[in-house]
Design a protein around this motif. Structure first.
Motif, PDB file in Angstrom:
ATOM      1  N   THR A 164       0.158  12.142   0.366  1.00 27.25           N
ATOM      2  CA  THR A 164      -0.713  13.399   1.163  1.00 27.25           C
ATOM      3  C   THR A 164       0.155  14.553   0.563  1.00 27.25           C
ATOM      4  O   THR A 164       1.443  14.620   0.195  1.00 27.25           O
ATOM      5  N   THR A 170       0.650   5.631   0.295  1.00 30.96           N
ATOM      6  CA  THR A 170      -0.222   6.605   0.527  1.00 30.96           C
ATOM      7  C   THR A 170       0.519   7.980   0.031  1.00 30.96           C
ATOM      8  O   THR A 170       1.581   8.211   0.328  1.00 30.96           O
ATOM      9  N   THR A 229      -9.431   8.318  -4.055  1.00 34.37           N
ATOM     10  CA  THR A 229      -9.311   9.569  -3.341  1.00 34.37           C
ATOM     11  C   THR A 229     -10.707   9.699  -2.417  1.00 34.37           C
ATOM     12  O   THR A 229     -10.957  10.751  -2.130  1.00 34.37           O
ATOM     13  N   ALA A 281      -8.249   5.280   1.797  1.00 34.92           N
ATOM     14  CA  ALA A 281      -7.856   3.966   2.256  1.00 34.92           C
ATOM     15  C   ALA A 281      -8.904   2.852   2.389  1.00 34.92           C
ATOM     16  O   ALA A 281      -8.747   1.781   1.972  1.00 34.92           O
ATOM     17  N   THR A 326      -4.401  10.117  -1.311  1.00 30.84           N
ATOM     18  CA  THR A 326      -4.812   9.097  -2.259  1.00 30.84           C
ATOM     19  C   THR A 326      -4.038   7.976  -1.757  1.00 30.84           C
ATOM     20  O   THR A 326      -2.984   7.732  -1.272  1.00 30.84           O
ATOM     21  N   THR A 327      -4.696   6.867  -1.959  1.00 31.53           N
ATOM     22  CA  THR A 327      -4.260   5.436  -1.456  1.00 31.53           C
ATOM     23  C   THR A 327      -4.219   4.717  -2.780  1.00 31.53           C
ATOM     24  O   THR A 327      -5.266   4.513  -3.343  1.00 31.53           O
ATOM     25  N   THR A 345       0.852  -1.295  -0.028  1.00 30.35           N
ATOM     26  CA  THR A 345       0.092   0.026   0.017  1.00 30.35           C
ATOM     27  C   THR A 345       0.803   1.407   0.056  1.00 30.35           C
ATOM     28  O   THR A 345       1.943   1.296   0.849  1.00 30.35           O
ATOM     29  N   ASN A 374      -7.789   9.458   3.050  1.00 28.66           N
ATOM     30  CA  ASN A 374      -6.767   9.269   2.072  1.00 28.66           C
ATOM     31  C   ASN A 374      -7.427   8.315   0.902  1.00 28.66           C
ATOM     32  O   ASN A 374      -6.533   7.800   0.396  1.00 28.66           O
TER      33      ASN A 374
END
Length: 240
Positions: free
Chosen positions: A190, A188, A215, A222, A198-199, A186, A220
């Protein structure tokens, strides 16, 4: 469009020396070459794409429109797949990742490795500009494992990059993620200039790699990214 695989071109080139040798040989040698070619033709080379899902099959494994939250609609310009054909792959990782690729829906291309088939589409909420994207790529052999390792390497190499829209720095953090397929990672993104981060998640299921972007929400993206990945992983397991 029809694509000729690299494997097919290699087989054609490999046959040329045998043909040339037969043309310049004696009758006895030519007879031997004929026998050798007959033996070779009796054991055809294995199809390198055997058992791999086509773009048409991968498309069926993508989450349907009913999965996405209210307000989201598919973006027709982002929906594509390789159909029933396979395309030549690229298995050479990028020497240096282009970190800005993490800001796009086809962010998995940051690895520099491409598969032989894929399917993808994007969903957008026009009221909030939130976005959710999903993609599945199929790879030969153990290449899918390499792709996941390259995603991790790219996240480590890209501590930050510049957002072209705001000209501000995007912070990149990554972590291994258990419980998703045969392995997952994953990332992330920011940025103080954004309303929400965004994830990105990449998850492997056998020879396939699922990649999502979200998003959606105030976390974020997720929760939506994980839920979408779980849905696609489950679909691929049924298709295998």
């Amino acid at each position: 469009m029809h694509f000729t695989s690299r494997a097919a071109r290699v087989l054609v080139l490999a046959a040329l020396p045998l043909t040339l040798a037969a043309c310049g040989s004696s009758d006895d040698t030519a007879a031997g070459d004929t026998s050798a070619k007959a033996t070779a033709s009796s054991s055809p080379s294995k199809d390198p794409n055997a058992g791999l899902l086509t773009g048409t099959q991968l498309k069926k494994a993508l989450a349907p429109a009913s999965f996405f939250p209210s307000g989201f609609a598919v973006d027709p310009s982002g929906a594509r797949d390789t159909g029933d054909t396979y395309i030549p792959p690229s298995t050479a990782p990028a020497d240096k990742p282009d970190c800005t690729r993490l800001g796009g829906t086809a962010w998995i291309e940051i690895t520099g490795i491409t598969g032989v088939s894929f399917a993808q589409n994007d969903y957008i909420n026009k009221n909030t500009s939130e976005q959710i994207a999903q993609e599945i790529d199929a790879y030969r052999g153990t290449t899918a494992e390499t792709v996941l390792k390259e995603v991790e390497k790219a996240a480590a190499a890209c501590e930050s990059f510049t957002d072209s829209d705001t000209s501000t720095k995007v912070k990149v953090t990554g972590r291994s993620t258990p419980g998703l397929g045969d392995g997952a990672y994953t990332i992330t993104l920011t940025n103080p200039a954004w309303e929400n981060g965004t994830t990105l998640i990449a998850a492997r299921v056998g020879t396939n790699v699922v990649s999502v972007l979200s998003t959606d929400g105030r976390d974020n993206g997720a929760a939506t990214a994980k839920k979408l990945t779980e849905r696609i992983v489950a679909s691929l397991k049924k298709a295998s």
